[in-house]
Scaffold this motif. Structure first.
Motif, PDB file in Angstrom:
ATOM      1  N   GLU B  26      -5.302  -1.226  -1.192  1.00  0.00           N
ATOM      2  CA  GLU B  26      -6.263  -2.544  -1.198  1.00  0.00           C
ATOM      3  C   GLU B  26      -7.110  -2.669   0.093  1.00  0.00           C
ATOM      4  O   GLU B  26      -6.661  -2.373   0.934  1.00  0.00           O
ATOM      5  CB  GLU B  26      -5.415  -4.042  -1.285  1.00  0.00           C
ATOM      6  CG  GLU B  26      -4.613  -4.021  -2.532  1.00  0.00           C
ATOM      7  CD  GLU B  26      -5.348  -4.807  -3.459  1.00  0.00           C
ATOM      8  OE1 GLU B  26      -6.466  -5.539  -3.193  1.00  0.00           O
ATOM      9  OE2 GLU B  26      -4.907  -4.719  -4.526  1.00  0.00           O
ATOM     10  N   GLY B  28      -7.963  -4.488   3.087  1.00  0.00           N
ATOM     11  CA  GLY B  28      -7.404  -5.655   3.921  1.00  0.00           C
ATOM     12  C   GLY B  28      -5.974  -5.249   4.085  1.00  0.00           C
ATOM     13  O   GLY B  28      -5.211  -5.971   4.937  1.00  0.00           O
ATOM     14  N   GLU B  29      -5.448  -3.930   3.388  1.00  0.00           N
ATOM     15  CA  GLU B  29      -4.118  -3.618   3.499  1.00  0.00           C
ATOM     16  C   GLU B  29      -4.033  -2.784   4.801  1.00  0.00           C
ATOM     17  O   GLU B  29      -4.869  -2.285   5.390  1.00  0.00           O
ATOM     18  CB  GLU B  29      -3.801  -2.563   2.343  1.00  0.00           C
ATOM     19  CG  GLU B  29      -2.367  -2.314   2.389  1.00  0.00           C
ATOM     20  CD  GLU B  29      -2.025  -1.700   0.926  1.00  0.00           C
ATOM     21  OE1 GLU B  29      -2.972  -1.486   0.220  1.00  0.00           O
ATOM     22  OE2 GLU B  29      -0.873  -0.930   0.827  1.00  0.00           O
ATOM     23  N   ILE B  30      -2.857  -2.862   5.475  1.00  0.00           N
ATOM     24  CA  ILE B  30      -2.324  -2.174   6.413  1.00  0.00           C
ATOM     25  C   ILE B  30      -1.426  -0.879   6.356  1.00  0.00           C
ATOM     26  O   ILE B  30      -0.486  -1.001   5.534  1.00  0.00           O
ATOM     27  CB  ILE B  30      -1.526  -3.322   7.360  1.00  0.00           C
ATOM     28  CG1 ILE B  30      -2.320  -4.444   7.918  1.00  0.00           C
ATOM     29  CG2 ILE B  30      -1.116  -2.291   8.791  1.00  0.00           C
ATOM     30  CD1 ILE B  30      -3.885  -4.406   8.397  1.00  0.00           C
TER      31      ILE B  30
END
Lengths: 295, 62
Positions: B26, B28-30
Protein backbone atom coordinates in the motif's frame (compact mmCIF):
# COMPACT_ATOMS: atom_id res chain seq x y z
CA UNK A 1 -20.20 2.48 2.07
CA UNK A 2 -17.50 5.08 1.63
CA UNK A 3 -15.14 4.95 4.54
CA UNK A 4 -12.19 7.27 5.11
CA UNK A 5 -9.03 6.38 6.95
CA UNK A 6 -6.96 9.19 8.42
CA UNK A 7 -3.37 8.05 8.58
CA UNK A 8 0.21 9.11 8.47
CA UNK A 9 1.73 5.66 8.27
CA UNK A 10 0.21 2.33 7.25
CA UNK A 11 1.02 -0.14 10.01
CA UNK A 12 0.04 -3.80 9.96
CA UNK A 13 -3.09 -2.74 11.88
CA UNK A 14 -4.23 -0.35 9.14
CA UNK A 15 -3.43 -2.94 6.51
CA UNK A 16 -5.68 -5.48 8.24
CA UNK A 17 -8.42 -2.87 8.39
CA UNK A 18 -8.03 -1.85 4.74
CA UNK A 19 -8.11 -5.49 3.65
CA UNK A 20 -11.31 -6.20 5.55
CA UNK A 21 -13.04 -3.03 4.29
CA UNK A 22 -12.16 -3.78 0.66
CA UNK A 23 -13.13 -7.45 0.98
CA UNK A 24 -16.60 -6.28 1.98
CA UNK A 25 -16.83 -4.01 -1.04
CA UNK A 26 -16.52 -0.69 0.74
CA UNK A 27 -14.91 2.22 -1.04
CA UNK A 28 -11.93 3.34 0.99
CA UNK A 29 -10.55 6.88 0.91
CA UNK A 30 -7.05 6.94 2.35
CA UNK A 31 -6.35 10.38 3.78
CA UNK A 32 -2.67 11.01 4.43
CA UNK A 33 -2.80 13.90 6.90
CA UNK A 34 0.72 14.95 5.94
CA UNK A 35 -0.50 15.95 2.47
CA UNK A 36 -3.73 17.74 3.30
CA UNK A 37 -4.64 21.26 4.39
CA UNK A 38 -7.36 21.87 6.95
CA UNK A 39 -9.12 25.23 6.80
CA UNK A 40 -11.83 26.63 9.04
CA UNK A 41 -14.60 25.80 6.55
CA UNK A 42 -13.17 23.09 4.32
CA UNK A 43 -10.24 20.83 3.61
CA UNK A 44 -8.29 19.62 0.61
CA UNK A 45 -9.05 16.09 1.79
CA UNK A 46 -11.81 14.33 -0.11
CA UNK A 47 -14.29 13.90 2.74
CA UNK A 48 -17.60 15.24 1.42
CA UNK A 49 -19.20 11.92 0.49
CA UNK A 50 -17.74 9.78 3.23
CA UNK A 51 -20.13 7.88 5.48
CA UNK A 52 -17.57 7.78 8.26
CA UNK A 53 -13.89 8.42 8.86
CA UNK A 54 -11.76 6.32 11.19
CA UNK A 55 -8.77 8.06 12.73
CA UNK A 56 -5.65 5.89 12.54
CA UNK A 57 -3.03 8.63 12.82
CA UNK A 58 0.18 7.41 14.36
CA UNK A 59 1.04 10.90 15.52
CA UNK A 60 -1.04 12.05 18.47
CA UNK A 61 -0.82 15.75 17.63
CA UNK A 62 -1.95 15.16 14.05
CA UNK A 63 -4.74 12.89 15.27
CA UNK A 64 -6.07 15.49 17.68
CA UNK A 65 -6.07 18.39 15.21
CA UNK A 66 -7.25 16.50 12.13
CA UNK A 67 -10.19 14.92 13.95
CA UNK A 68 -11.26 18.31 15.31
CA UNK A 69 -11.22 19.83 11.83
CA UNK A 70 -13.19 16.96 10.28
CA UNK A 71 -15.66 17.06 13.14
CA UNK A 72 -16.14 20.80 12.56
CA UNK A 73 -17.11 20.10 8.91
CA UNK A 74 -19.77 17.66 10.15
CA UNK A 75 -17.93 14.55 8.95
CA UNK A 76 -18.76 11.56 11.19
CA UNK A 77 -15.49 10.45 12.74
CA UNK A 78 -14.35 7.76 15.15
CA UNK A 79 -12.92 8.15 17.61
CA UNK A 80 -14.25 11.60 18.33
CA UNK A 81 -11.84 14.43 19.09
CA UNK A 82 -13.24 14.55 22.63
CA UNK A 83 -12.30 10.92 23.25
CA UNK A 84 -8.91 11.45 21.64
CA UNK A 85 -8.25 14.49 23.78
CA UNK A 86 -8.79 12.51 26.97
CA UNK A 87 -6.96 9.37 25.91
CA UNK A 88 -3.94 11.14 24.43
CA UNK A 89 -3.02 12.70 27.74
CA UNK A 90 -2.29 10.46 30.71
CA UNK A 91 -3.32 13.09 33.23
CA UNK A 92 -6.71 13.62 31.56
CA UNK A 93 -7.04 9.85 31.21
CA UNK A 94 -6.46 9.33 34.94
CA UNK A 95 -8.88 12.11 35.85
CA UNK A 96 -11.61 10.66 33.62
CA UNK A 97 -11.19 7.19 35.14
CA UNK A 98 -11.22 8.57 38.68
CA UNK A 99 -14.30 10.70 37.94
CA UNK A 100 -16.10 7.56 36.76
CA UNK A 101 -15.01 5.76 39.92
CA UNK A 102 -13.01 3.25 37.89
CA UNK A 103 -10.13 1.88 40.00
CA UNK A 104 -6.90 3.41 38.68
CA UNK A 105 -3.42 3.72 40.16
CA UNK A 106 -2.85 6.60 42.60
CA UNK A 107 -1.41 9.48 40.58
CA UNK A 108 -0.13 12.99 41.16
CA UNK A 109 0.88 15.71 38.72
CA UNK A 110 3.42 18.37 39.66
CA UNK A 111 4.98 21.22 37.69
CA UNK A 112 8.40 21.63 39.25
CA UNK A 113 11.07 19.10 40.08
CA UNK A 114 10.95 20.14 43.73
CA UNK A 115 7.25 19.33 43.98
CA UNK A 116 7.87 16.16 41.97
CA UNK A 117 10.52 15.10 44.47
CA UNK A 118 8.07 15.61 47.33
CA UNK A 119 5.49 13.52 45.52
CA UNK A 120 7.98 10.74 44.76
CA UNK A 121 9.17 10.62 48.38
CA UNK A 122 5.58 10.37 49.55
CA UNK A 123 4.77 7.54 47.12
CA UNK A 124 7.96 5.80 48.25
CA UNK A 125 10.19 3.57 46.17
CA UNK A 126 9.65 2.18 43.66
CA UNK A 127 7.24 4.54 41.97
CA UNK A 128 6.71 5.46 38.33
CA UNK A 129 7.29 8.63 36.33
CA UNK A 130 5.65 8.86 32.91
CA UNK A 131 5.44 11.48 30.18
CA UNK A 132 1.86 12.78 29.87
CA UNK A 133 1.95 12.13 26.11
CA UNK A 134 3.61 9.06 24.70
CA UNK A 135 3.14 5.40 24.02
CA UNK A 136 4.74 1.99 23.74
CA UNK A 137 6.37 2.39 27.17
CA UNK A 138 8.77 5.05 25.91
CA UNK A 139 10.41 7.38 28.45
CA UNK A 140 8.73 5.67 31.37
CA UNK A 141 10.84 5.42 34.48
CA UNK A 142 10.52 3.06 37.43
CA UNK A 143 12.23 5.01 40.18
CA UNK A 144 13.96 2.85 42.77
CA UNK A 145 15.84 5.44 44.81
CA UNK A 146 16.12 9.13 45.65
CA UNK A 147 19.36 9.32 43.67
CA UNK A 148 17.64 7.98 40.56
CA UNK A 149 14.71 10.36 41.07
CA UNK A 150 16.97 13.40 41.30
CA UNK A 151 18.85 12.42 38.14
CA UNK A 152 15.73 11.71 36.08
CA UNK A 153 13.98 14.90 37.18
CA UNK A 154 17.03 17.01 36.37
CA UNK A 155 17.34 15.41 32.94
CA UNK A 156 13.66 15.99 32.19
CA UNK A 157 13.78 19.59 33.34
CA UNK A 158 16.94 20.35 31.39
CA UNK A 159 16.48 18.35 28.22
CA UNK A 160 12.74 17.96 27.76
CA UNK A 161 10.28 20.27 26.07
CA UNK A 162 7.50 21.85 28.10
CA UNK A 163 5.41 18.69 28.37
CA UNK A 164 8.27 17.08 30.30
CA UNK A 165 7.86 19.72 32.95
CA UNK A 166 4.47 18.24 33.71
CA UNK A 167 5.58 15.46 36.04
CA UNK A 168 3.11 12.57 36.06
CA UNK A 169 3.93 10.41 39.05
CA UNK A 170 2.20 7.17 39.85
CA UNK A 171 2.27 4.43 42.42
CA UNK A 172 4.09 1.31 41.27
CA UNK A 173 1.57 -1.52 40.90
CA UNK A 174 3.19 -4.85 41.68
CA UNK A 175 1.46 -6.74 38.88
CA UNK A 176 2.03 -10.48 38.42
CA UNK A 177 4.47 -10.06 35.52
CA UNK A 178 1.67 -9.30 33.10
CA UNK A 179 -1.00 -6.80 32.27
CA UNK A 180 -4.17 -7.13 30.23
CA UNK A 181 -5.14 -5.39 26.99
CA UNK A 182 -8.81 -5.48 26.06
CA UNK A 183 -9.96 -4.14 22.70
CA UNK A 184 -13.48 -2.83 22.97
CA UNK A 185 -16.02 -1.03 20.82
CA UNK A 186 -18.30 1.27 22.80
CA UNK A 187 -17.46 -0.73 25.90
CA UNK A 188 -18.11 -4.14 24.41
CA UNK A 189 -14.94 -6.24 24.29
CA UNK A 190 -13.85 -7.75 20.99
CA UNK A 191 -10.96 -9.71 22.48
CA UNK A 192 -8.39 -9.52 25.26
CA UNK A 193 -4.89 -10.76 25.91
CA UNK A 194 -2.24 -10.71 28.57
CA UNK A 195 1.18 -9.22 27.93
CA UNK A 196 3.93 -10.83 29.99
CA UNK A 197 7.54 -9.94 30.52
CA UNK A 198 10.29 -10.23 33.12
CA UNK A 199 10.73 -6.49 32.61
CA UNK A 200 8.41 -4.16 34.53
CA UNK A 201 7.16 -2.82 31.19
CA UNK A 202 5.04 -5.54 29.59
CA UNK A 203 3.86 -3.67 26.44
CA UNK A 204 3.67 -5.82 23.31
CA UNK A 205 5.68 -3.03 21.64
CA UNK A 206 8.44 -3.75 24.17
CA UNK A 207 8.43 -7.43 23.26
CA UNK A 208 6.02 -8.66 25.94
CA UNK A 209 4.74 -12.20 25.32
CA UNK A 210 1.03 -12.27 24.53
CA UNK A 211 -1.64 -14.86 25.39
CA UNK A 212 -5.43 -14.84 25.03
CA UNK A 213 -7.28 -13.79 28.18
CA UNK A 214 -10.91 -14.41 29.16
CA UNK A 215 -12.32 -11.34 30.84
CA UNK A 216 -14.30 -12.22 33.98
CA UNK A 217 -17.41 -10.32 35.04
CA UNK A 218 -15.45 -7.72 37.00
CA UNK A 219 -13.07 -7.06 34.11
CA UNK A 220 -15.99 -6.82 31.68
CA UNK A 221 -17.65 -4.25 33.93
CA UNK A 222 -14.45 -2.21 34.22
CA UNK A 223 -13.82 -2.24 30.48
CA UNK A 224 -17.34 -0.96 29.87
CA UNK A 225 -17.04 1.75 32.52
CA UNK A 226 -13.55 2.81 31.45
CA UNK A 227 -14.74 3.11 27.86
CA UNK A 228 -17.72 5.19 28.87
CA UNK A 229 -15.48 7.39 31.06
CA UNK A 230 -13.53 8.58 28.01
CA UNK A 231 -16.54 8.92 25.70
CA UNK A 232 -16.56 5.41 24.17
CA UNK A 233 -15.25 4.36 20.75
CA UNK A 234 -12.74 1.85 19.43
CA UNK A 235 -10.46 1.63 22.42
CA UNK A 236 -7.67 -0.34 24.02
CA UNK A 237 -8.31 -0.65 27.74
CA UNK A 238 -5.28 -1.63 29.81
CA UNK A 239 -5.77 -3.32 33.16
CA UNK A 240 -3.45 -4.74 35.80
CA UNK A 241 -4.34 -7.45 38.28
CA UNK A 242 -3.91 -6.35 41.87
CA UNK A 243 -3.45 -8.97 44.55
CA UNK A 244 -1.88 -11.51 42.22
CA UNK A 245 -2.72 -13.47 39.10
CA UNK A 246 -6.35 -14.53 38.92
CA UNK A 247 -7.32 -12.41 41.94
CA UNK A 248 -10.27 -10.98 40.05
CA UNK A 249 -9.35 -7.48 41.22
CA UNK A 250 -8.08 -4.96 38.71
CA UNK A 251 -6.89 -1.44 38.27
CA UNK A 252 -7.25 0.33 34.93
CA UNK A 253 -4.12 2.27 34.11
CA UNK A 254 -5.06 3.73 30.74
CA UNK A 255 -7.33 3.76 27.72
CA UNK A 256 -5.81 4.11 24.22
CA UNK A 257 -7.68 5.82 21.39
CA UNK A 258 -5.76 4.85 18.22
CA UNK A 259 -5.38 1.32 19.46
CA UNK A 260 -3.16 -1.20 17.72
CA UNK A 261 -4.69 -4.65 17.34
CA UNK A 262 -2.32 -6.71 15.22
CA UNK A 263 -0.93 -8.51 18.30
CA UNK A 264 -4.44 -9.26 19.52
CA UNK A 265 -5.45 -10.54 16.09
CA UNK A 266 -2.42 -12.83 16.00
CA UNK A 267 -2.84 -13.99 19.61
CA UNK A 268 -6.54 -14.82 19.76
CA UNK A 269 -8.95 -16.81 17.57
CA UNK A 270 -11.06 -13.69 17.09
CA UNK A 271 -11.10 -12.08 13.64
CA UNK A 272 -10.34 -8.66 15.08
CA UNK A 273 -10.46 -6.57 11.87
CA UNK A 274 -13.82 -8.15 10.99
CA UNK A 275 -15.24 -7.19 14.37
CA UNK A 276 -13.87 -3.66 14.04
CA UNK A 277 -15.42 -3.30 10.59
CA UNK A 278 -18.76 -4.69 11.88
CA UNK A 279 -18.74 -1.86 14.39
CA UNK A 280 -17.66 0.76 11.83
CA UNK A 281 -20.50 -0.27 9.54
CA UNK A 282 -22.97 0.09 12.41
CA UNK A 283 -21.57 3.52 13.32
CA UNK A 284 -21.74 4.69 9.70
CA UNK A 285 -25.32 3.43 9.37
CA UNK A 286 -26.28 5.23 12.57
CA UNK A 287 -24.64 8.44 11.35
CA UNK A 288 -26.54 8.16 8.07
CA UNK A 289 -29.73 7.88 10.08
CA UNK A 290 -28.92 11.18 11.68
CA UNK A 291 -27.63 9.88 14.99
CA UNK A 292 -24.74 11.78 16.44
CA UNK A 293 -21.51 9.79 16.44
CA UNK A 294 -20.64 9.70 20.09
CA UNK A 295 -17.66 7.43 19.93
CA UNK B 1 2.15 -10.01 -17.46
CA UNK B 2 1.68 -9.44 -13.75
CA UNK B 3 -1.05 -10.63 -11.44
CA UNK B 4 -2.32 -9.51 -8.02
CA UNK B 5 -0.18 -12.15 -6.38
CA UNK B 6 3.08 -11.23 -8.10
CA UNK B 7 5.58 -9.52 -5.84
CA UNK B 8 6.30 -5.88 -6.66
CA UNK B 9 9.87 -4.96 -7.47
CA UNK B 10 11.40 -1.69 -6.31
CA UNK B 11 14.74 -0.02 -5.89
CA UNK B 12 16.07 0.26 -2.35
CA UNK B 13 16.69 4.04 -2.04
CA UNK B 14 19.72 3.53 0.18
CA UNK B 15 21.63 0.75 -1.55
CA UNK B 16 20.17 0.96 -5.05
CA UNK B 17 19.53 -2.80 -5.02
CA UNK B 18 16.32 -4.27 -6.36
CA UNK B 19 14.05 -5.53 -3.58
CA UNK B 20 10.78 -7.44 -3.53
CA UNK B 21 7.66 -5.99 -1.92
CA UNK B 22 4.48 -7.93 -1.12
CA UNK B 23 1.89 -8.01 -3.93
CA UNK B 24 -0.65 -6.16 -1.78
CA UNK B 25 1.71 -3.34 -0.83
CA UNK B 26 0.00 0.00 0.00
CA UNK B 27 1.03 3.62 -0.42
CA UNK B 28 2.03 4.81 3.05
CA UNK B 29 3.09 1.35 4.15
CA UNK B 30 6.37 0.87 5.97
CA UNK B 31 8.63 -1.89 4.68
CA UNK B 32 11.78 -3.16 6.34
CA UNK B 33 14.52 -3.17 3.71
CA UNK B 34 15.66 -6.79 3.29
CA UNK B 35 19.12 -5.39 2.48
CA UNK B 36 19.81 -3.01 5.36
CA UNK B 37 16.84 -3.45 7.70
CA UNK B 38 16.09 0.27 7.36
CA UNK B 39 12.43 1.27 7.48
CA UNK B 40 11.27 2.42 4.05
CA UNK B 41 8.01 4.17 3.22
CA UNK B 42 6.11 3.39 0.05
CA UNK B 43 5.63 6.81 -1.58
CA UNK B 44 3.90 5.68 -4.77
CA UNK B 45 3.03 2.49 -6.61
CA UNK B 46 3.03 3.58 -10.24
CA UNK B 47 5.96 3.85 -10.50
CA UNK B 48 7.03 2.19 -7.26
CA UNK B 49 9.00 4.71 -5.22
CA UNK B 50 10.45 4.09 -1.78
CA UNK B 51 12.00 6.59 0.60
CA UNK B 52 13.63 6.22 3.96
CA UNK B 53 10.76 6.36 6.50
CA UNK B 54 10.49 9.30 8.91
CA UNK B 55 12.22 8.92 12.26
CA UNK B 56 10.01 7.89 15.15
CA UNK B 57 8.67 10.95 16.95
CA UNK B 58 7.85 11.37 20.58
CA UNK B 59 4.08 11.63 20.18
CA UNK B 60 3.75 8.53 18.01
CA UNK B 61 1.82 5.61 19.38
CA UNK B 62 -1.61 4.40 20.36
Amino acid sequence: MQIGILYSRIRKDEKLLLGELRDRGHEVEKIDVRKERFGLDSTTANVDDLDIVVDRCLSTSRSLYATQFLDSYGVPIVNTPETGDICADKAKNSLALARADVPTPATEVTFTKEAAMESIEEFGYPCVLKPVVGSWGRLMAKIDSRNAAEAILEHKETLGHYEHKVFYIQEFVDKPGRDIRALAVDGEPIAAMTRSSDHWLTNAAKGGETKPFDLDDRALELVERASEAVGDGLLGVDLMEVGGEGSGEYTVHEVNHTVEFKALDATTDVDVPAKVVDWLEAKAAAAADGEEVTA
Amino acid sequence: MTSDTDPVLAEDPITGEEIELPADVEVGEIIDSPVTGTELEVISLDPVVLEEAPELEEDWGE
